[in-house]
Motif scaffolding. Structure first.
Motif, PDB file in Angstrom:
ATOM      1  N   LEU A   1       1.302   3.383  -8.115  1.00 61.02           N
ATOM      2  CA  LEU A   1       1.074   2.507  -6.980  1.00 61.02           C
ATOM      3  C   LEU A   1       2.109   1.401  -6.981  1.00 61.02           C
ATOM      4  CD1 LEU A   1      -2.782   2.099  -7.396  1.00 61.02           C
ATOM      5  CD2 LEU A   1      -1.575   3.781  -6.016  1.00 61.02           C
ATOM      6  N   GLY A   2       2.585   1.028  -5.800  1.00 58.76           N
ATOM      7  CA  GLY A   2       3.583  -0.024  -5.752  1.00 58.76           C
ATOM      8  C   GLY A   2       3.790  -0.542  -4.359  1.00 58.76           C
ATOM      9  N   GLY A   3       4.833  -1.379  -4.194  1.00 58.29           N
ATOM     10  CA  GLY A   3       5.119  -1.906  -2.873  1.00 58.29           C
ATOM     11  C   GLY A   3       6.304  -2.842  -2.874  1.00 58.29           C
ATOM     12  N   ARG A   4       6.777  -3.160  -1.679  1.00 56.77           N
ATOM     13  CA  ARG A   4       7.889  -4.059  -1.481  1.00 56.77           C
ATOM     14  C   ARG A   4       7.507  -5.491  -1.854  1.00 56.77           C
ATOM     15  NH1 ARG A   4      13.234  -3.101  -1.354  1.00 56.77           N
ATOM     16  NH2 ARG A   4      13.945  -1.899   0.436  1.00 56.77           N
ATOM     17  N   THR A   5       8.425  -6.225  -2.450  1.00 58.26           N
ATOM     18  CA  THR A   5       8.267  -7.662  -2.659  1.00 58.26           C
ATOM     19  C   THR A   5       9.570  -8.333  -2.241  1.00 58.26           C
ATOM     20  OG1 THR A   5       9.193  -7.799  -4.897  1.00 58.26           O
ATOM     21  CG2 THR A   5       6.872  -7.155  -4.715  1.00 58.26           C
ATOM     22  N   LEU A   6       9.562  -9.657  -2.212  1.00 57.03           N
ATOM     23  CA  LEU A   6      10.780 -10.388  -1.875  1.00 57.03           C
ATOM     24  C   LEU A   6      11.870 -10.165  -2.910  1.00 57.03           C
ATOM     25  CD1 LEU A   6       9.265 -13.768  -0.645  1.00 57.03           C
ATOM     26  CD2 LEU A   6      10.161 -11.896   0.749  1.00 57.03           C
ATOM     27  N   ASP A   7      11.465  -9.822  -4.154  1.00 53.71           N
ATOM     28  CA  ASP A   7      12.431  -9.660  -5.235  1.00 53.71           C
ATOM     29  C   ASP A   7      12.886  -8.220  -5.441  1.00 53.71           C
ATOM     30  OD1 ASP A   7      12.292 -12.407  -5.882  1.00 53.71           O
ATOM     31  OD2 ASP A   7      10.426 -12.037  -6.970  1.00 53.71           O
TER      32      ASP A   7
ATOM     33  N   ASP B   1       0.823  -1.203   0.000  1.00 59.18           N
ATOM     34  CA  ASP B   1       0.000   0.000   0.000  1.00 59.18           C
ATOM     35  C   ASP B   1       0.858   1.254   0.000  1.00 59.18           C
ATOM     36  OD1 ASP B   1      -2.334  -1.372  -0.061  1.00 59.18           O
ATOM     37  OD2 ASP B   1      -2.801  -1.152   2.052  1.00 59.18           O
ATOM     38  N   LEU B   2       1.569   1.476  -1.106  1.00 62.05           N
ATOM     39  CA  LEU B   2       2.439   2.640  -1.247  1.00 62.05           C
ATOM     40  C   LEU B   2       2.128   3.345  -2.550  1.00 62.05           C
ATOM     41  CD1 LEU B   2       5.782   0.920  -0.182  1.00 62.05           C
ATOM     42  CD2 LEU B   2       4.382   2.415   1.239  1.00 62.05           C
ATOM     43  N   PHE B   3       2.345   4.645  -2.566  1.00 61.70           N
ATOM     44  CA  PHE B   3       2.053   5.383  -3.791  1.00 61.70           C
ATOM     45  C   PHE B   3       2.943   6.617  -3.903  1.00 61.70           C
ATOM     46  CE2 PHE B   3      -0.503   7.549  -0.660  1.00 61.70           C
ATOM     47  CZ  PHE B   3      -0.486   8.878  -1.056  1.00 61.70           C
TER      48      PHE B   3
ATOM     49  N   TRP C   1       8.087   7.125  -1.983  1.00 62.28           N
ATOM     50  CA  TRP C   1       6.993   6.168  -1.788  1.00 62.28           C
ATOM     51  C   TRP C   1       6.426   6.337  -0.393  1.00 62.28           C
ATOM     52  CZ3 TRP C   1       5.088   3.945  -5.923  1.00 62.28           C
ATOM     53  CH2 TRP C   1       5.916   3.684  -7.016  1.00 62.28           C
ATOM     54  N   LYS C   2       5.094   6.501  -0.308  1.00 62.89           N
ATOM     55  CA  LYS C   2       4.436   6.727   0.981  1.00 62.89           C
ATOM     56  C   LYS C   2       3.214   5.828   1.109  1.00 62.89           C
ATOM     57  CE  LYS C   2       5.747  11.622   1.203  1.00 62.89           C
ATOM     58  NZ  LYS C   2       5.254  13.006   1.339  1.00 62.89           N
TER      59      LYS C   2
ATOM     60  N   LYS D   1      14.670  -3.508  -9.069  1.00 64.72           N
ATOM     61  CA  LYS D   1      15.593  -3.999  -8.051  1.00 64.72           C
ATOM     62  C   LYS D   1      15.488  -3.215  -6.752  1.00 64.72           C
ATOM     63  CE  LYS D   1      19.064  -5.906 -11.225  1.00 64.72           C
ATOM     64  NZ  LYS D   1      20.475  -5.833 -11.685  1.00 64.72           N
ATOM     65  N   THR D   2      15.199  -1.910  -6.844  1.00 65.29           N
ATOM     66  CA  THR D   2      15.142  -1.076  -5.644  1.00 65.29           C
ATOM     67  C   THR D   2      13.974  -0.096  -5.733  1.00 65.29           C
ATOM     68  OG1 THR D   2      16.479   0.772  -6.466  1.00 65.29           O
ATOM     69  CG2 THR D   2      17.673  -1.133  -5.540  1.00 65.29           C
ATOM     70  N   PRO D   3      13.504   0.424  -4.586  1.00 60.71           N
ATOM     71  CA  PRO D   3      12.449   1.447  -4.588  1.00 60.71           C
ATOM     72  C   PRO D   3      12.881   2.717  -5.316  1.00 60.71           C
ATOM     73  CG  PRO D   3      12.704   0.510  -2.403  1.00 60.71           C
ATOM     74  CD  PRO D   3      13.863   0.018  -3.215  1.00 60.71           C
ATOM     75  N   SER D   4      14.159   3.052  -5.266  1.00 65.78           N
ATOM     76  CA  SER D   4      14.631   4.291  -5.884  1.00 65.78           C
ATOM     77  C   SER D   4      14.650   4.203  -7.411  1.00 65.78           C
ATOM     78  CB  SER D   4      16.023   4.657  -5.354  1.00 65.78           C
ATOM     79  OG  SER D   4      15.957   4.984  -3.975  1.00 65.78           O
ATOM     80  N   ILE D   5      14.996   3.035  -7.944  1.00 68.77           N
ATOM     81  CA  ILE D   5      14.924   2.872  -9.407  1.00 68.77           C
ATOM     82  C   ILE D   5      13.470   2.998  -9.841  1.00 68.77           C
ATOM     83  CG2 ILE D   5      15.277   1.289 -11.340  1.00 68.77           C
ATOM     84  CD1 ILE D   5      17.654   0.121  -9.839  1.00 68.77           C
ATOM     85  N   ALA D   6      12.580   2.375  -9.074  1.00 66.59           N
ATOM     86  CA  ALA D   6      11.153   2.442  -9.401  1.00 66.59           C
ATOM     87  C   ALA D   6      10.640   3.876  -9.370  1.00 66.59           C
ATOM     88  CB  ALA D   6      10.360   1.578  -8.425  1.00 66.59           C
ATOM     89  N   SER D   7      10.958   4.620  -8.298  1.00 65.77           N
ATOM     90  CA  SER D   7      10.473   5.997  -8.195  1.00 65.77           C
ATOM     91  C   SER D   7      11.086   6.888  -9.269  1.00 65.77           C
ATOM     92  CB  SER D   7      10.771   6.559  -6.804  1.00 65.77           C
ATOM     93  OG  SER D   7      12.172   6.645  -6.566  1.00 65.77           O
ATOM     94  N   SER D   8      12.342   6.634  -9.618  1.00 68.36           N
ATOM     95  CA  SER D   8      13.017   7.456 -10.631  1.00 68.36           C
ATOM     96  C   SER D   8      12.380   7.272 -12.009  1.00 68.36           C
ATOM     97  CB  SER D   8      14.505   7.106 -10.681  1.00 68.36           C
ATOM     98  OG  SER D   8      15.130   7.385  -9.437  1.00 68.36           O
TER      99      SER D   8
END
Length: 281
Positions: free
Chosen positions: A194-200, A183-185, A267-268, A247-254
């Motif tokens: 919209l996104g979130g953490r996964t094991l990968d 539950d992050l956006f 991501w919040k 691979k990382t939240p920062s790549i996703a947000s970028s």
């Protein structure tokens, strides 16, 4: 299933105070124009009766809402009439009748539930603004009281179109089914992702929007990744056409915002906490 709703129009004015009463439901919903809130002091339903409420108006050419609760609703709404809160023009007040009052604990619970639902709906849509409420916090209830509270909120949601607040409850199914960790956006500059953490790594969900171009200082690696995602039709017309794991939240947000960014800050969750704050728990 049919619902019988009675509408009471005070003073015979269609644009004045209205009360909605649903058959076989102890709740009542009032719609009160800002210019008539002084009349609330004359209405018995608001005497010593805990309520939840929505302030509805417009800000920056968008619908704007505030969600709150009070056990002194007459004075609480009057406090919202200060010049710094001039965006609203209607107060929608929800309470049970005097014989079956909601407890203060239930209204606090309802405030938090409604605010959380509206946060999710706001994150999924650019159609309205939800004004912040730092007092909306979880209030533990007994299982019986929690069931009562959710039944009340479900009834409010079912007729929310009647008083112009349906969009507060319109959460996409894919968001309803996500786990807490997902539950992050990001909501910025006219786009929502919209996104979130996964094991990968970090997943960005189908339907998330991305910037149509990259900032000049964006790294070549990120620009190339964005081009690859478009070439492979992961991103189509600046929207994710399918879920994609980075691979990382920062790549996703970028990729979403179009410049090098810190995903742990961007991501919040729907309470406004950053991913960094959530992972510090």
């Amino acid at each position: 299933m049919s619902i019988q709703i009675n509408t009471i129009i005070y003073d015979g004015e269609l644009d004045g105070i209205k009360r909605y009463v649903v058959r076989n439901w102890s709740g009542k919903i009032y719609v009160i124009p800002r210019i008539l809130v002084s009349k609330m002091s004359e209405m018995e339903d608001f005497i010593d009766n805990p309520c939840i409420y929505i302030l509805k108006g417009s800000k920056n050419n968008q619908d704007a809402y505030y969600v709150g609760e009070s056990d002194d609703i007459v004075n609480r709404i009057a406090q919202h009439k200060k010049p710094s809160e001039d965006y609203w023009n209607q107060a929608i007040i929800m309470a049970n009748n005097q014989e079956d009052k909601l407890s203060k604990g239930i209204t606090k619970y309802l405030e938090n539930e409604l605010y959380t639902i509206a946060k999710k709906a706001s994150a999924a849509s650019l159609g309205f603004i939800l004004m912040p409420n730092n007092n909306a916090r979880t209030s533990p209830l007994s299982p019986y009281d929690e069931d009562m509270a959710m039944e009340f909120l479900d009834r409010v949601a079912s007729i929310s179109d009647l008083f112009g607040c349906k969009q507060l409850f319109e959460i996409p199914e894919e968001m309803k089914n996500q786990e807490k960790i997902s539950d992050l956006f990001i909501k910025t500059k006219g786009l929502v992702a919209l996104g979130g953490r996964t094991l990968d790594g970090f997943i960005v969900y189908k339907g998330s929007q991305v910037a149509d171009s990259c900032a000049q200082a964006t790294s070549a690696t990120l620009i190339e990744l964005g081009n690859v995602l478009r070439k492979n039709k992961i991103i189509v017309d600046n929207v994710f056409a399918k879920d994609y794991v980075f691979k990382t939240p920062s790549i996703a947000s970028s990729i979403v915002v179009g410049y090098n960014s810190n995903g742990y800050k961007l991501w919040k969750d729907y309470a406004g906490k950053t991913l960094a704050e959530l992972e510090d728990k």
